[in-house]
Design an enzyme around this catalytic site. Structure first.
Site, mmCIF file in Angstrom:
data_model
loop_
_atom_site.group_PDB
_atom_site.id
_atom_site.type_symbol
_atom_site.label_atom_id
_atom_site.label_comp_id
_atom_site.label_asym_id
_atom_site.label_seq_id
_atom_site.Cartn_x
_atom_site.Cartn_y
_atom_site.Cartn_z
ATOM 1 N N CYS A 235 21.997 -37.206 9.209
ATOM 2 C CA CYS A 235 22.772 -36.515 10.240
ATOM 3 C C CYS A 235 23.594 -35.389 9.615
ATOM 4 O O CYS A 235 23.640 -34.271 10.132
ATOM 5 C CB CYS A 235 23.674 -37.506 10.962
ATOM 6 N N CYS B 90 26.200 -44.960 14.792
ATOM 7 C CA CYS B 90 26.620 -44.642 16.161
ATOM 8 C C CYS B 90 25.592 -45.026 17.218
ATOM 9 O O CYS B 90 25.961 -45.421 18.323
ATOM 10 C CB CYS B 90 26.983 -43.167 16.278
#
Length: 408
Positions: A135, A232
């Protein structure tokens, strides 16, 4: 010292008007803070919130951006994970509190393509991925950084606990944060030199307690917000559930086999296992001829094509040498047969260990440890630090599958 340059003025050219250049501000940019636009990546947590608030307090032109990375409808009430709907709300409230503009950008498709799908495919390959690194490597420090430049920003700041140190000659270096319990340099090894020149990390010199104190001083409602614990997009840390939904074939059953070839049991998908795992195998230890438990068993290898989980004694986990690929160097790659002596981290929670690194000609490297390492898993990161202080990040790469080298 402020510089001036001579301008032609009258025929004898004996007069000139000094042009004063402002000294570098706290971000190392030769502008007044009010004339320096900084984009802050705001996750809604205390770290990024304090980062934005401190910069705004100094008078910088701060713009907060929060990324919507996945469909958070089912996660709004979930605590302890970043990027959920409640976190977007928290980031917006902080921005209002400190008086900065705040934008939410929909990066769902990019995140799915560059992070979530890669996460699932990595498990199918028998690896143990780190999606937070991917990410940072793609969505945040590539796509978001480009957006920051489009907004006219001269820097992008994050709440990571790392330090950006400008060395003699002006080159930026990446160093570990001063708080060893919060240092996040392991997760930022893929940051390129160009990205590092643009990035700033205002919290790198703080510990977490000081950050929370700053949040309270600044009146931020997130001062006591818990740190993120889960990935997440993985509710309650149930990685296998996410992978099985994305790749149904990942839960195909197979055999659990000892290194000597004995079939000890069955499993319901290799995605439930990782190298070095001892608990949850469902097979117990290995009994000797007299019925005694001779040793505990660990996962020593995954064979995804055959859907086999290979187990053996702890000694079978030993690896003296480790191949890595996609190496990102933040210094000149070592040349010659001797390579470079460094300290290497194979997991975020372990201390760096002494090793020699030899770069290859295909963008990879080979690590030879002074002492064997145990539980080395493909898909994890190997991060290189300078041998003398262990502070500066020299680079890093992704651990590859390879021969099970032992200390013998």
């Amino acid at each position: 010292m402020a510089k001036s340059r001579r301008l032609p003025c009258a025929r004898n050219d004996r007069l000139y008007i000094p042009l004063m250049q402002p000294a570098a501000n706290s971000l190392g940019i030769s502008k007044k803070p009010a004339d320096t636009r900084v984009v802050v990546a705001m996750s809604g947590g205390v770290d990024s919130s304090v980062t934005a608030a401190l910069l705004a307090e100094e008078g910088y032109d701060v713009v907060g951006i929060t990324l919507q990375l996945y469909d958070h409808g089912a996660a709004i009430e979930r605590k302890g994970a970043c990027c959920a709907g409640a976190d977007i709300h928290d980031a917006r409230m902080v921005a209002e509190r400190i008086g900065i503009p705040h934008y939410v950008l929909d990066y769902e498709s990019r995140f799915r393509d560059q992070v979530i799908n890669e996460f699932a495919d990595s498990y199918l390959r028998g690896e143990t991925p780190i999606p937070c690194v991917r990410c940072n490597q793609t969505v945040k420090f590539q796509d978001l950084l480009a957006t920051a430049r489009d907004l006219g920003a001269e820097a992008m700041a994050t709440g990571h606990y790392v330090r950006r140190v400008v060395a003699e000659g002006g080159a930026a270096e990446l160093h570990r944060g001063v708080d060893p319990t919060k240092d996040q340099s392991y997760f930022l090894f893929a940051t390129t030199q160009e990205q590092l020149d643009f990035l700033r990390f205002p919290l790198g010199h703080l510990d977490k307690a000081r950050t929370r104190d700053e949040a309270k001083r600044l009146g931020l409602a997130v001062s006591d917000k818990p740190d993120s614990q889960d990935i997440c997009f993985v509710p309650q840390g149930r990685y296998a559930d996410v992978v099985a939904k994305l790749r149904p074939g990942a839960i195909d059953p197979g055999e659990i086999v000892h290194l000597d070839g004995t079939v000890l049991g069955t499993h319901e998908g290799i995605i439930h296992y990782t190298i070095g795992q001892r608990r949850g195998l469902g097979i117990g230890g290995r009994n000797g001829p007299d019925g005694a438990d001779t040793s505990a068993l660990y996962v020593v290898r995954l064979e995804p094509e055959a859907r086999r989980v290979i187990v053996g004694p702890y000694e079978a986990l030993a690896r003296q040498s480790v191949p890595v690929g996609e190496v990102n160097w933040l210094t000149e790659p070592p040349t010659g047969e001797d390579g470079v002596q460094a300290l290497v981290k194979l997991r975020s929670t372990q201390p760096p260990m002494p090793a020699r690194i030899n770069a290859d000609t295909k963008g990879g490297a080979h690590i030879t440890f002074d002492e064997p390492e145990y539980g080395v898993a493909a898909g994890q990161a190997a991060v290189f630090y300078d041998a003398e202080t262990g502070s500066r990040v020299l680079g890093g790469g992704w651990i590859l599958s390879g021969p099970e080298s032992s200390s013998s």
